[in-house]
Design a protein around this motif. Structure first.
Motif, PDB file in Angstrom:
ATOM      1  N   TRP A 574       0.745  -1.235  -0.011  1.00  0.00           N
ATOM      2  CA  TRP A 574       0.022   0.004   0.123  1.00  0.00           C
ATOM      3  C   TRP A 574       0.846   1.094   0.107  1.00  0.00           C
ATOM      4  O   TRP A 574       1.989   1.135   0.408  1.00  0.00           O
ATOM      5  N   THR A 575       0.290   2.293  -0.377  1.00  0.00           N
ATOM      6  CA  THR A 575       0.920   3.653  -0.410  1.00  0.00           C
ATOM      7  C   THR A 575      -0.129   4.557   0.050  1.00  0.00           C
ATOM      8  O   THR A 575      -1.240   4.714  -0.361  1.00  0.00           O
ATOM      9  N   LEU A 576       0.093   5.338   1.281  1.00  0.00           N
ATOM     10  CA  LEU A 576      -0.595   6.339   1.873  1.00  0.00           C
ATOM     11  C   LEU A 576      -0.223   7.956   1.582  1.00  0.00           C
ATOM     12  O   LEU A 576       1.045   8.106   1.635  1.00  0.00           O
ATOM     13  N   ASN A 577      -1.052   8.612   1.162  1.00  0.00           N
ATOM     14  CA  ASN A 577      -0.556  10.042   0.542  1.00  0.00           C
ATOM     15  C   ASN A 577      -1.574  11.002   1.635  1.00  0.00           C
ATOM     16  O   ASN A 577      -2.693  10.766   1.685  1.00  0.00           O
ATOM     17  N   TRP A 578      -0.859  12.016   2.006  1.00  0.00           N
ATOM     18  CA  TRP A 578      -1.615  13.324   2.434  1.00  0.00           C
ATOM     19  C   TRP A 578      -1.020  14.511   2.426  1.00  0.00           C
ATOM     20  O   TRP A 578       0.189  14.593   2.036  1.00  0.00           O
ATOM     21  N   THR A 579      -1.551  15.483   2.572  1.00  0.00           N
ATOM     22  CA  THR A 579      -1.122  16.865   2.343  1.00  0.00           C
ATOM     23  C   THR A 579      -0.929  17.384   3.594  1.00  0.00           C
ATOM     24  O   THR A 579      -1.596  17.710   4.434  1.00  0.00           O
ATOM     25  N   THR A 580       0.579  17.981   3.929  1.00  0.00           N
ATOM     26  CA  THR A 580       0.711  18.836   5.045  1.00  0.00           C
ATOM     27  C   THR A 580       0.559  20.338   4.908  1.00  0.00           C
ATOM     28  O   THR A 580       0.494  20.806   6.041  1.00  0.00           O
ATOM     29  N   GLY A 581       0.630  20.867   3.947  1.00  0.00           N
ATOM     30  CA  GLY A 581       0.691  22.125   3.794  1.00  0.00           C
ATOM     31  C   GLY A 581       2.056  22.709   3.363  1.00  0.00           C
ATOM     32  O   GLY A 581       3.006  22.133   3.806  1.00  0.00           O
ATOM     33  N   PRO A 582       2.415  23.983   2.885  1.00  0.00           N
ATOM     34  CA  PRO A 582       3.488  24.344   2.398  1.00  0.00           C
ATOM     35  C   PRO A 582       4.371  24.642   3.630  1.00  0.00           C
ATOM     36  O   PRO A 582       5.640  24.799   3.419  1.00  0.00           O
ATOM     37  N   GLU A 583       4.030  24.782   4.767  1.00  0.00           N
ATOM     38  CA  GLU A 583       4.829  25.209   5.849  1.00  0.00           C
ATOM     39  C   GLU A 583       5.396  24.250   6.751  1.00  0.00           C
ATOM     40  O   GLU A 583       6.001  24.236   7.638  1.00  0.00           O
ATOM     41  N   HIS A 584       4.849  22.842   6.566  1.00  0.00           N
ATOM     42  CA  HIS A 584       5.378  21.866   7.498  1.00  0.00           C
ATOM     43  C   HIS A 584       5.989  20.541   6.630  1.00  0.00           C
ATOM     44  O   HIS A 584       5.691  20.743   5.335  1.00  0.00           O
ATOM     45  N   ARG A 585       6.694  19.876   7.032  1.00  0.00           N
ATOM     46  CA  ARG A 585       7.316  18.835   6.458  1.00  0.00           C
ATOM     47  C   ARG A 585       7.543  17.721   7.629  1.00  0.00           C
ATOM     48  O   ARG A 585       7.350  17.900   8.677  1.00  0.00           O
ATOM     49  N   VAL A 586       7.476  16.555   6.841  1.00  0.00           N
ATOM     50  CA  VAL A 586       7.828  15.297   7.784  1.00  0.00           C
ATOM     51  C   VAL A 586       9.581  14.915   7.738  1.00  0.00           C
ATOM     52  O   VAL A 586      10.158  14.892   6.762  1.00  0.00           O
ATOM     53  N   ASP A 587       9.895  14.722   9.028  1.00  0.00           N
ATOM     54  CA  ASP A 587      11.302  14.744   9.099  1.00  0.00           C
ATOM     55  C   ASP A 587      11.857  13.291   9.436  1.00  0.00           C
ATOM     56  O   ASP A 587      13.029  13.022   8.895  1.00  0.00           O
ATOM     57  N   HIS A 588      11.030  12.449   9.815  1.00  0.00           N
ATOM     58  CA  HIS A 588      11.541  11.148  10.309  1.00  0.00           C
ATOM     59  C   HIS A 588      10.114  10.196  10.355  1.00  0.00           C
ATOM     60  O   HIS A 588       9.262  10.793  10.670  1.00  0.00           O
ATOM     61  N   LEU A 589      10.074   9.149   9.788  1.00  0.00           N
ATOM     62  CA  LEU A 589       8.903   8.334   9.967  1.00  0.00           C
ATOM     63  C   LEU A 589       9.433   6.805  10.405  1.00  0.00           C
ATOM     64  O   LEU A 589      10.572   6.384  10.130  1.00  0.00           O
ATOM     65  N   TRP A 590       8.628   6.072  11.030  1.00  0.00           N
ATOM     66  CA  TRP A 590       8.794   4.705  11.457  1.00  0.00           C
ATOM     67  C   TRP A 590       7.596   3.894  10.992  1.00  0.00           C
ATOM     68  O   TRP A 590       6.369   4.237  10.817  1.00  0.00           O
ATOM     69  N   ASN A 591       7.699   2.495  10.847  1.00  0.00           N
ATOM     70  CA  ASN A 591       6.899   1.520  10.491  1.00  0.00           C
ATOM     71  C   ASN A 591       6.250   1.877   9.135  1.00  0.00           C
ATOM     72  O   ASN A 591       5.149   1.413   8.678  1.00  0.00           O
ATOM     73  N   GLY A 592       7.172   2.478   8.252  1.00  0.00           N
ATOM     74  CA  GLY A 592       6.846   2.787   6.951  1.00  0.00           C
ATOM     75  C   GLY A 592       8.026   3.286   6.055  1.00  0.00           C
ATOM     76  O   GLY A 592       8.921   3.320   6.739  1.00  0.00           O
TER      77      GLY A 592
END
Length: 655
Positions: A574-592
């Motif tokens: 599977w592939t999960l998508n979502w939008t954070t907005g231009p001012e935020h970002r994901v820095d680190h992820l676990w279990n994926g």
């Protein structure tokens, strides 16, 4: 302390095999695809290191000179560490270090090559090229994989990709320059590959879901190896070599025929019980310049002598190519894209037409029929849903049939987009040729997500993929209703990772096919195979997402996501998508697996949680932050998640 130079090679002996150090590295990090279970499965989204040349042992590690230049290992040539490769005393641009790899690379696997180059002090800037030398069936060819302008003031990375598709007697990566012969330094060579994940084997096969006609795909040589081959054979009853049978591939030089790329494809089809569409015998593109050159080496002009010569060359070519395969290829696109509706007579003013009029079309069909009397012979063109083009093609086919020319079918390429054409326009295309009594084929179908030439999507929006699925569904419903007249439907490609629609002036990425870049079924696939499709990414049901921010601090936050499969089918990958907005970002992820960090976040499964049975859940977590300079505020609360291409229901956040 300066390290002493160590001469690796000088002179022009044959290239040596990679040294024992390289072999030792490969033994630890590279293994061909095997049928048995491996102790650990690599993450399918992450590259696997195949080869490293860092020269830190003070040797050239298998790299050697191609000519009379000198290749030495020196401390002054290092980009990182203590040693690098110095290349001096060059007398030709093609001279440079080379590494033989034909015994190391696996066919059908794409490899990425990266290395760093810097010119010697005082040298004028030049273009450095990462190139490939290949010897197949006694013929040597050279290919540029990547290039960049390089100078003496800084290191520049050269990168490129290569997918071996045939057995080579000799295969080597090398570095050369395009202009002068400056001395240069090279360091930090890295060769990697991205594993192809296993295909989904628990979903319906296209060939079974569409019994009304044969379903096929256009393929390249890489598609008949590994998991790509399994996807091809599982879902398709026929294949079309996309380029391997065109004139430039089969007779690049007059009288010299080669079938290096085509033969493995035809053999694969026979082994898997698939039929073959031959593409294409006559086209105004991908035809070598020599074909339209007169005996004096000049471009042909319309004279009786040149007409006779060109038709003779055409006949010779068809007899050789079609004759090689005989009844192994049951259908041929004999002539391709001969219509120009802007002309009063509807005929494209190609060199073929300028020299021979319409006689090249008559000759091509006549000769192909003589050589392969049982083959179905097709005239193929694009935009046949456009009324003017449709009528011009109709008039040509009607004339040829009246003359007794053996035209058995009309091919509609069907390169379309999510909005065009309408069902009515496509039906008019099919209906027009019914009175002629010829077979009709959909020969090159894909559905672009773009509707304008200036559109570019860094990530294709979910709504575009949904619209694509609806267009595929409408078209296949129409094809089914005309199954009495349509004998085959061919998709122009196997999956979104390899499509002719990528690139162009805007270098944009398209996603026009039924399977995505990871060879996973898209919502377009389900729209085609499932009669009860409800607009989602599967046959029924959907998904539920719970997103919760569990901790926050100035400039950052922690969040957890639970994904639940609420459909009635098992999700395998599977592939999960979502939008954070231009001012935020994901820095680190676990279990994926983090595939894109924002503003649109794309997360793939972690292999061990790829399987979601109906009602099962997977949990992932991530650390996010606000991009510096974008102000302050609370972490985002996403309102739209998609699992694969399908919108998920989102649990309302707690007050």
């Amino acid at each position: 302390m300066r390290a002493s130079p160590r001469t690796a090679r000088r002179g022009r002996p044959p290239l040596l095999a990679a040294c024992s150090l390289v072999l030792a590295l490969l033994a630890g990090v590279f293994a061909p695809t095997a049928t048995g279970a491996a102790p650990t499965e690599p993450d399918p989204a992450l590259p696997v290191t195949v080869l490293v040349s860092d020269f830190e042992d003070g040797t050239a590690q298998g790299w050697a000179a191609r000519g009379g230049e000198t290749v030495t290992v020196e401390g002054t040539a290092a980009r990182t560490g203590s040693y690098g490769l110095a290349v001096t005393e060059r007398s030709a641009g093609w001279e440079g270090p080379a590494l033989r790899v034909d015994h190391l690379l696996e066919r059908g696997v794409e490899y990425t090559v990266s290395l760093w180059v810097r010119l010697a002090d005082g040298a004028a800037p030049d273009t450095a090229r990462l190139s490939l030398e290949r010897l197949v069936d006694g013929t040597t060819s050279y290919h540029t994989l990547g290039s960049a302008v390089v100078g003496p003031d800084g290191w520049v990375e050269l990168t490129g990709t290569h997918t071996p598709t045939v057995a080579a007697e000799h295969l080597a990566f090398y570095v050369e320059t395009a202009g002068g012969t400056p001395s240069f330094r090279m360091d930090d060579v890295l060769v990697t590959r991205i594993p192809v994940p296993p295909i989904q084997r628990d979903i319906p096969a296209l060939r079974d879901a569409l019994p009304e006609f044969t379903v096929g795909a256009a393929v390249s040589p890489r598609d008949v190896y590994g998991e790509r081959a399994e996807l091809l054979a599982r879902h398709h009853g026929s294949l079309t070599p996309g380029n391997a049978l065109k004139w430039d591939a089969t007779q690049p030089v007059e009288g010299v025929f080669r079938f290096t790329d085509a033969d493995p494809i035809i053999e694969f089809a026979e082994e898997r019980g698939m039929t073959v569409r031959g593409h294409t015998l006559v086209w105004h593109q991908q035809t070598p310049a020599w074909v339209f050159t007169d005996p004096d080496g000049e471009p042909m002009t319309p004279t009786p002598e040149n007409k006779a010569l060109l038709l003779d060359r055409l006949e010779t070519h068809i007899r050789e190519v079609v004759g090689r395969y005989g009844d192994r290829i049951g259908t041929w696109d004999v002539v391709n894209e001969v219509i120009d509706e802007s002309r009063s007579d509807g005929m494209r003013r190609s060199p073929w037409y300028e020299i021979t009029g319409s006689d090249y079309i008559r000759t091509a069909f006549r000769v192909a029929h003589e050589v392969a009397p049982d083959a179905r012979l097709v005239i193929n063109d694009y935009n046949t849903n456009v009324p003017a083009k449709r009528e011009a093609l109709y008039d040509l086919v009607a004339m040829l049939l009246d003359e007794g020319v053996p035209v058995h079918g009309v091919g509609h390429q069907t390169h379309i987009n999510i909005e065009w054409p309408s069902v009515a326009e496509a039906e008019a295309m099919l209906e027009r040729f019914v009175p002629l009594g010829v077979e009709q084929e959909i020969t090159e179908m894909d559905v672009s997500v773009y509707t304008a030439p200036d559109q570019v999507f860094p990530v294709v929006p979910a709504e575009r993929l949904a619209a694509q699925a609806r267009q595929y569904r409408r078209m296949f419903e129409l094809f089914r209703s005309y199954s009495e007249h349509i004998t085959s439907v061919t998709l122009w490609g196997l999956a979104d990772d390899d499509t002719w629609l990528d690139g162009g002036p805007l270098d944009r990425k398209d996603a026009p096919l039924l399977f995505d870049e990871r060879l996973r079924a898209k919502s377009a696939y389900w729209a085609v195979v499932d009669p009860g499709w409800d607009g989602g990414a599967g046959p029924s049901g959907g998904c539920l997402v719970d997103h919760r921010v569990t901790d926050r601090w100035p400039g950052g936050f922690r969040a957890e996501i639970t994904i639940r499969n609420t459909s009635s089918r098992t999700i395998d990958g599977w592939t999960l998508n979502w939008t954070t907005g231009p001012e935020h970002r994901v820095d680190h992820l676990w279990n994926g697996t983090l595939l894109d960090r924002g503003p649109r976040v794309v997360v793939g499964d972690a292999s061990w949680n790829a399987l979601l049975a109906p009602g099962a859940s997977a949990n992932i977590g991530y650390l996010g932050s606000r991009i510096p300079g974008t102000g302050s505020g609370a972490p985002p609360e996403p309102t739209l998640f998609t699992l694969d291409d399908r919108a998920c229901r989102l649990l309302a956040p707690e007050a």
